[in-house]
Write an enzyme that holds these catalytic residues in place. Sequence first.
Site, PDB file in Angstrom:
ATOM      1  N   GLU A   1       3.230  -0.180  10.397  1.00 54.42           N
ATOM      2  CA  GLU A   1       2.516  -0.301  11.707  1.00 54.42           C
ATOM      3  C   GLU A   1       3.170  -0.912  12.508  1.00 54.42           C
ATOM      4  O   GLU A   1       2.967  -2.058  12.781  1.00 54.42           O
ATOM      5  CB  GLU A   1       0.911  -0.024  11.141  1.00 54.42           C
TER       6      GLU A   1
ATOM      7  N   THR B   1       0.988  -0.861  -0.262  1.00 52.35           N
ATOM      8  CA  THR B   1      -0.536  -0.324   0.305  1.00 52.35           C
ATOM      9  C   THR B   1       1.225   1.206  -0.266  1.00 52.35           C
ATOM     10  O   THR B   1       1.632   1.592   1.123  1.00 52.35           O
ATOM     11  CB  THR B   1      -0.751  -0.005   1.478  1.00 52.35           C
TER      12      THR B   1
ATOM     13  N   ASN C   1      -4.621  -1.085  13.474  1.00 51.76           N
ATOM     14  CA  ASN C   1      -5.852  -1.451  12.552  1.00 51.76           C
ATOM     15  C   ASN C   1      -7.333  -1.802  12.726  1.00 51.76           C
ATOM     16  O   ASN C   1      -8.400  -1.441  12.722  1.00 51.76           O
ATOM     17  CB  ASN C   1      -5.435  -2.477  11.729  1.00 51.76           C
TER      18      ASN C   1
END
Length: 402
Positions: free
Chosen positions: A267, A189, A397
């Site tokens: 992340e 991404t 998330n």
Amino acid sequence: MYTMELRFIRGGVCAVDGVLAAGCREGKYGVGLIINRGSTAAAVFTSNRVRAEPVKLTERVIADGSISAIVANSGNANCFTGREGMDDARRMARKVAESLSMDESEVAVASTGVIGRRMPIDKIEFLIQSAAAQLENSEAASGALAEAIMTTDTFPKEVAVEFELETGEKARIGAVAKGSGMIAPNMATMLSFITTDVDASSSELTEALRVAVDESFNMLIVDGDESTNDMVIISSTRTSGRIDSNFREALVAVCRELARMMARDGEGVTKSFQVDVVNAGTHEDAKMAARAIAGSSLVKTAIFGADPNWGRIVAAAGYSGAEFDPEEISVTLESDSESVVIVDHGDILAFEGTEELETAERVMTSKEIRIIVDLAAGDESATAYGCDLTYDYVRINAEYTT
């Protein structure tokens, strides 16, 4: 590692003379602009069957091999938004064209952020107009661009290099990127915008970019999820010498450096790691094994827990599809300060009470770790990039709307 001298310089996309950039942000939304009028261009896009509206639009824009501008927004992916989403993507291109006296068919559009929500197009158009008024060729302008396109990123990602072509002429490549979550082949991404001054046709740039992406972004795995919005665009002013093998090598180096930055910024990441598979029978075998190890949730959690669990590493190599004799495999762990062989041609060296295990445990506490896997099956190699899987990844998330 490289057959020629690469000089890393400052400036990001603006390291290339004639390229203008700007970035503006308001709350969760940002807009970045790159202006390279009449440039030769090429791109690689996501292989996800669900493709965002800006991806569809930019594929058409860049089909003739030339662009004058790139506009990218953060905060909204403009994906799964149908006809209205395509209208919004076109409005972004139109606003750039109106602000800078060019045709909207010359404007590539990219988006990143939440999927399935309408673009706040009035706000984005305002930010485009603001960015257009701030365009300049400077290190600060490239930095503002890199910051404007961030989502869950914790730091902006830029790189630039200067090198000599085979003719002795100097050439440059500059780049910015964003990406921290939903990163897995193919691509990640991520958005990446690359500028250069090398003289090349669109087809030549396409060929070079595909190789570079395959050896870098496609070897990067943060969480195994592939995005709907991935896009890498390269554009050239064509003011330096002809494209050659030195340029191709430099482009791979730039893309690998960006991939490493993304691995460090995954992340919730506390550690990043690099997997070097060496002495594989084929390059494809090396790539398969490296990707499998870098993408293994068990390897990622072992990295997080500082556990030198070689069993998880060899197991991942084993299910990767690569051909090798398990009794010949060797595994080495490295940090910046020390290195230790934990499996040597199938023999386990790091077990309870050994110096090797103590060293391996120290290595695994490092922020950056290198795993070297020798398949003893040939002379091909490949490198993949990954990061640990942490409690914070789950929290980030769980709280983030897709």
